[in-house]
Write a protein that holds these residues in place. Structure first.
Motif, PDB file in Angstrom:
ATOM      1  N   ASP A 503      40.903  44.049  37.930  1.00  0.00           N
ATOM      2  CA  ASP A 503      40.628  42.742  37.327  1.00  0.00           C
ATOM      3  C   ASP A 503      40.604  41.675  38.421  1.00  0.00           C
ATOM      4  N   TYR A 504      41.772  41.373  38.964  1.00  0.00           N
ATOM      5  CA  TYR A 504      41.860  40.443  40.086  1.00  0.00           C
ATOM      6  C   TYR A 504      43.168  40.705  40.813  1.00  0.00           C
ATOM      7  N   ALA A 505      43.245  40.195  42.016  1.00  0.00           N
ATOM      8  CA  ALA A 505      44.455  40.295  42.822  1.00  0.00           C
ATOM      9  C   ALA A 505      44.943  38.883  43.133  1.00  0.00           C
ATOM     10  N   ILE A 506      46.224  38.788  43.466  1.00  0.00           N
ATOM     11  CA  ILE A 506      46.813  37.492  43.834  1.00  0.00           C
ATOM     12  C   ILE A 506      47.634  37.660  45.112  1.00  0.00           C
ATOM     13  N   TRP A 507      47.898  36.526  45.737  1.00  0.00           N
ATOM     14  CA  TRP A 507      48.740  36.523  46.940  1.00  0.00           C
ATOM     15  C   TRP A 507      50.206  36.570  46.553  1.00  0.00           C
ATOM     16  N   THR A 508      50.979  37.379  47.268  1.00  0.00           N
ATOM     17  CA  THR A 508      52.432  37.448  47.090  1.00  0.00           C
ATOM     18  C   THR A 508      53.075  37.536  48.478  1.00  0.00           C
ATOM     19  N   ARG A 509      54.370  37.441  48.514  1.00  0.00           N
ATOM     20  CA  ARG A 509      55.144  37.562  49.758  1.00  0.00           C
ATOM     21  C   ARG A 509      54.549  36.694  50.875  1.00  0.00           C
ATOM     22  N   ILE A 510      54.485  35.399  50.603  1.00  0.00           N
ATOM     23  CA  ILE A 510      53.956  34.444  51.569  1.00  0.00           C
ATOM     24  C   ILE A 510      55.077  34.026  52.521  1.00  0.00           C
ATOM     25  N   ASP A 511      54.789  34.036  53.802  1.00  0.00           N
ATOM     26  CA  ASP A 511      55.775  33.682  54.829  1.00  0.00           C
ATOM     27  C   ASP A 511      55.784  32.160  55.008  1.00  0.00           C
ATOM     28  N   PHE A 512      56.610  31.470  54.209  1.00  0.00           N
ATOM     29  CA  PHE A 512      56.654  30.016  54.280  1.00  0.00           C
ATOM     30  C   PHE A 512      57.396  29.513  55.514  1.00  0.00           C
ATOM     31  N   ALA A 513      58.042  30.390  56.255  1.00  0.00           N
ATOM     32  CA  ALA A 513      58.677  29.967  57.512  1.00  0.00           C
ATOM     33  C   ALA A 513      57.660  29.803  58.630  1.00  0.00           C
ATOM     34  N   ARG A 532      42.960  33.464  42.277  1.00  0.00           N
ATOM     35  CA  ARG A 532      42.606  34.862  42.005  1.00  0.00           C
ATOM     36  C   ARG A 532      41.559  35.349  42.994  1.00  0.00           C
ATOM     37  N   PHE A 533      41.698  36.615  43.363  1.00  0.00           N
ATOM     38  CA  PHE A 533      40.797  37.263  44.318  1.00  0.00           C
ATOM     39  C   PHE A 533      40.088  38.405  43.595  1.00  0.00           C
ATOM     40  N   TRP A 534      38.756  38.325  43.555  1.00  0.00           N
ATOM     41  CA  TRP A 534      37.964  39.313  42.826  1.00  0.00           C
ATOM     42  C   TRP A 534      37.732  40.562  43.668  1.00  0.00           C
ATOM     43  N   GLN A 577      34.963  32.154  49.547  1.00  0.00           N
ATOM     44  CA  GLN A 577      33.841  31.770  48.710  1.00  0.00           C
ATOM     45  C   GLN A 577      33.993  32.396  47.321  1.00  0.00           C
ATOM     46  N   PRO A 578      33.387  31.785  46.270  1.00  0.00           N
ATOM     47  CA  PRO A 578      33.588  32.263  44.893  1.00  0.00           C
ATOM     48  C   PRO A 578      33.165  33.709  44.667  1.00  0.00           C
ATOM     49  N   LEU A 579      32.296  34.284  45.501  1.00  0.00           N
ATOM     50  CA  LEU A 579      31.959  35.692  45.334  1.00  0.00           C
ATOM     51  C   LEU A 579      33.186  36.588  45.458  1.00  0.00           C
ATOM     52  N   GLU A 580      34.179  36.149  46.206  1.00  0.00           N
ATOM     53  CA  GLU A 580      35.350  36.989  46.445  1.00  0.00           C
ATOM     54  C   GLU A 580      36.655  36.385  45.952  1.00  0.00           C
ATOM     55  N   SER A 581      36.753  35.041  45.876  1.00  0.00           N
ATOM     56  CA  SER A 581      38.035  34.456  45.462  1.00  0.00           C
ATOM     57  C   SER A 581      37.847  33.020  45.027  1.00  0.00           C
ATOM     58  N   GLN A 582      38.947  32.441  44.542  1.00  0.00           N
ATOM     59  CA  GLN A 582      38.975  31.029  44.171  1.00  0.00           C
ATOM     60  C   GLN A 582      39.624  30.177  45.257  1.00  0.00           C
ATOM     61  N   LEU A 583      39.916  30.758  46.425  1.00  0.00           N
ATOM     62  CA  LEU A 583      40.666  30.040  47.445  1.00  0.00           C
ATOM     63  C   LEU A 583      39.920  28.804  47.927  1.00  0.00           C
ATOM     64  N   GLY A 584      38.603  28.907  48.171  1.00  0.00           N
ATOM     65  CA  GLY A 584      37.848  27.780  48.685  1.00  0.00           C
ATOM     66  C   GLY A 584      37.752  26.619  47.723  1.00  0.00           C
ATOM     67  N   LEU A 585      38.009  26.845  46.431  1.00  0.00           N
ATOM     68  CA  LEU A 585      37.947  25.783  45.434  1.00  0.00           C
ATOM     69  C   LEU A 585      39.322  25.262  45.058  1.00  0.00           C
ATOM     70  N   SER A 586      40.386  25.818  45.638  1.00  0.00           N
ATOM     71  CA  SER A 586      41.749  25.439  45.262  1.00  0.00           C
ATOM     72  C   SER A 586      42.254  24.301  46.156  1.00  0.00           C
ATOM     73  N   THR A 587      43.312  23.656  45.679  1.00  0.00           N
ATOM     74  CA  THR A 587      43.934  22.587  46.466  1.00  0.00           C
ATOM     75  C   THR A 587      44.679  23.145  47.680  1.00  0.00           C
TER      76      THR A 587
END
Length: 754
Positions: A503-513, A532-534, A577-587
């Motif tokens: 369906d889609y994948a999401i980012w987890t375990r982000i290194d905020f340090a 979401r990442f397609w 880009q939207p072909l692969e994810s929503q990252l480019g359209l996110s804040t």
């Protein structure tokens, strides 16, 4: 001879009793009248013999016995010649003299020199002295070994010679580093109390070694750095005497110049689009008033390089004590280099300098093919960003890759212009060639890259450039992403395959340090679950030294970082880009791109604001330090020579760096912590483990040590036993003499002793 319990010696006054008894004559208790004397007149004996002492030897024996008994209870003992002499007690004193910028207030420096003079004039022959001046770094001015070679008269006046014609510096205050330096000097092998006592025991002079004392002379302002004392084990036998110098006026306010960006890196919103007086940009400052201030009204004025005020009217601000106020001002005049605050009691920190210079041009280069639909390309979403700051203006350029790529003209036209308003984009093609990281701080690449381009990118990264690579989908036998990452990560075992996404994948375990994500670590920004990442790639076989900054929910790396030389390579497992994810359209896309461009490095070749005492980093300037001439353009103006010969800038001001006909400027300011002049309580030092004790405590400790030595010495000598033996001997002699006198009286009277 000394007495351990001298009050018992008052018992010697008891010798008055036998003297009194010997002076009192016995009176006849029973009178028997005799008939033959009844008619004689009564005659009393003369009184002149009433005070005559009889049996003087007996009196002396009794008095001496009482005297010896009193001294026996006083526990007498004998001191050695060295312990009886007060000059034989050698003390070691370490004086810490604060020479930081906050000591420029009022007459604090005069008070500090007077305190140093009072310490040195109290030295005795045999004492040793060390003097450490400190600001941002400790500086040993006089060590113990040198002090031993100086006559006592010279040592008592050494403070005036060490700081003759010297004023406090413009550096900050590192109190922790100074105290640690004093502690290490106090306990080091060649000057520790134990070592000194051993040396004294072996010497012919038999001098007694005393304690080590640290005397701290400072204004103890709350802004002094103390972090280095955390976890430091302070030697318990080394007390610190604090001699605080105090300024007459307590009110102090100061200006903070935050790093001003034309774009907020967490939202991408442009600041100051409705600034004061309709301006399109603002100059933001913050005015802070100290907690112990009794003033709240202040005035702000622009200054030229010659310290003269600019004609613009001053700005009045009101800041209550203990608070700060953010002030938005119009852009400074072209000839202004500083802003000054007036209205407080202390003026040493009232001026803040800034580099009033034009932003430098920089380019973000995109490497990738030209796609039929621009919105399918990562470049389209990069062009929507404004990455400008107060020190740079960022433009974008496209270098086309792939077989048969050509420039097709000098520019690329888009129906959707970028955030800067430009509808055209510079385009190039062919071999990439060498790229200068100073003018092109970031390259974004995607798709298939030939060997020559990969070689140029590797050289670019090692020279300090930053590369973000987005591998193409690993489908239909396309292994371009794998080949590119193997070259960029220098590992042929690295593998890139297409991940199965239901369906889609999401980012987890982000290194905020990591600096890339630290601006988003707050709870209002750290939620990435809505992006979401397609589709994405699975990257395996990463070499040692690679760092996974983000992972997908299936555990595979989403963003990997590798350091190569002076630069960095980031591998994205999916495009934005939207072909692969929503990252480019996110804040989150805006701060992420700011992080790729700025994270963990200066804003430009030399940061436009530095602190006194810092080294000037010129990593991104197109010249070597030996080729750069540095001049101070603010008062007092000076030509300082080549930058390679300047270790640190020692005073605030604006400095001009010039090379090959080009130049830039940098502002150097006082460390803001120096403006926090509220007094630091000594309880804070005690909380950090420092042993606080003044002259009275030192004298009490020395007296206690002396008493312990006296008790030990008396217990070893036990002279009181010999005094008791003497008392018993005297009592025996008194008994014999008393009996002999009694027998003599009987014999002289003609009576039988029976």
């Amino acid at each position: 001879m000394s007495l351990l319990a001298p009050l018992y010696a008052l018992g010697a006054l008891a010798i008055a009793l036998p003297i009194l008894f010997h002076l009192i004559r016995r009176q006849v208790k029973k009178r028997t009248p005799i008939s033959s004397t009844m008619f004689l007149p009564e005659m009393r004996p003369p009184l002149r013999n009433r005070s005559r002492v009889e049996n003087l030897p007996l009196l002396l024996l009794r008095a001496l016995a009482l005297l010896l008994l009193a001294f026996a209870f006083s526990r007498p003992f004998l001191r050695s010649a060295a312990s009886e002499s007060s000059e034989g007690l050698s003390r070691r004193t370490i004086v810490l003299v604060d020479t930081s910028a906050s000591m420029r207030r009022g007459d604090l420096w005069t008070q500090a020199i007077a305190e140093l003079r009072s310490v040195t004039t109290g030295l005795n022959p045999g004492d040793s002295l060390a003097v450490i001046a400190f600001d941002a770094r400790p500086d040993l001015r006089l060590d113990f070994e040198t002090a031993k070679t100086l006559p006592i008269e010279t040592l008592r006046a050494v403070g005036d010679s060490l700081f003759a014609d010297q004023l406090p510096s413009w550096n900050g205050t590192d109190l922790g580093a100074a105290l640690r330096a004093a502690a290490e000097l106090a306990v080091e092998n060649d000057g520790s109390p134990t070592s000194a006592m051993e040396d004294a025991a072996d010497s012919e002079s038999n001098a007694v070694v005393g304690s080590t004392q640290v005397v701290l002379i400072s204004d103890l302002q709350s802004g002094a750095k103390r972090e280095t004392l955390q976890g430091f084990a302070w030697p318990r036998e080394v007390p610190v005497e604090v001699r605080r110098v105090t300024a007459r006026g307590q009110s102090n306010a100061w200006i903070s110049l935050p790093r001003i960006a034309a774009t907020d890196p967490t939202t991408g919103a442009i600041e100051g689009d409705q600034g004061p007086e309709g301006s399109q940009s603002v100059f933001r400052i913050r005015v802070t008033n100290s907690e112990d201030s009794d003033k709240a009204q202040f005035r702000l004025t622009w200054l030229r390089a010659d310290d003269s005020p600019v004609a613009d009217p001053p700005r009045e601000v009101q800041v209550p004590p203990g608070q700060s106020l953010a002030v938005r001002l119009p852009p400074p005049p072209a000839d202004a280099v500083a802003i000054r605050l007036t209205g407080d009691d202390q003026d040493f920190d009232n001026v803040r300098y800034f580099a009033n210079r034009s932003p430098s041009p920089q380019t973000v280069l995109y490497l990738g093919p030209k796609l039929p639909e621009p919105r399918d390309s990562p470049l389209h979403y990069l062009r929507q960003l404004t990455l400008d700051t107060a020190t740079r203006r960022v433009t974008f350029a496209h270098h086309r890759t792939g077989l048969g790529s050509t420039a097709d003209g000098d520019a690329e036209t888009s129906d959707s212009p970028g955030a800067s308003g430009a509808a055209t984009l510079p385009v190039s093609a062919g071999p990439l060639g060498a790229v200068d990281p100073r003018s092109v701080p970031l390259i974004v690449a995607s798709g298939d890259l030939d060997a020559d381009t990969l070689g140029s990118l590797q050289a670019y990264v090692r020279a300090g450039g930053r590369l973000a690579y987005l591998p193409a989908p690993a489908i239909n036998g396309d292994d371009s992403g794998e080949r590119a990452l193997r070259a960029l990560f220098d590992d042929d075992s690295l593998s890139v395959t297409e991940a199965p996404v239901r369906d889609y994948a999401i980012w987890t375990r982000i290194d905020f340090a990591h600096p890339l994500f630290s601006p988003l670590a707050g709870p209002e920004y750290n939620d990435f679950s809505r992006i979401r990442f397609w589709a994405h790639r699975t990257i395996t076989g990463l070499p040692d030294g690679s760092r996974v900054l983000v992972a997908f929910d299936d555990g595979s790396p989403a963003l990997v970082e590798r350091t190569d030389g002076q630069g960095r390579v980031w591998a994205f497992a999916a495009g934005w880009q939207p072909l692969e994810s929503q990252l480019g359209l996110s804040t989150k896309f805006v701060p992420l791109m700011f992080g790729l461009l700025d994270a963990d490095r200066p804003e430009d070749g030399v940061a436009d604001r530095r602190v006194v005492g810092e080294r000037l980093s010129t990593a991104n300037l197109p010249a070597e330090p030996a080729e750069i001439q540095i001049d101070r353009v603010t008062l007092p103006t000076a030509s300082l020579g080549r930058l390679a010969d300047i270790e640190r800038v020692d005073r605030p001001g604006v400095y001009r760096l010039g090379w090959d006909g080009a130049e830039t400027s940098v502002a150097v300011n006082l460390d803001e912590s120096e403006s926090r002049t509220e007094p630091l309580e000594t309880d804070e030092l005690e909380r950090l483990g420092i042993v606080i004790g003044g002259a009275a405590k030192r004298a009490a400790e020395e007296q206690s040590e002396r008493q312990l030595r006296d008790v030990e010495l008396e217990s070893q000598q036990t002279l009181w036993r010999w005094f008791l033996i003497g008392v018993l001997g005297l009592l025996a002699a008194e008994t014999f003499v008393g009996g002999w006198i009694a027998r003599s009286r009987v014999t002289s009277s003609g009576l039988s002793p029976t």
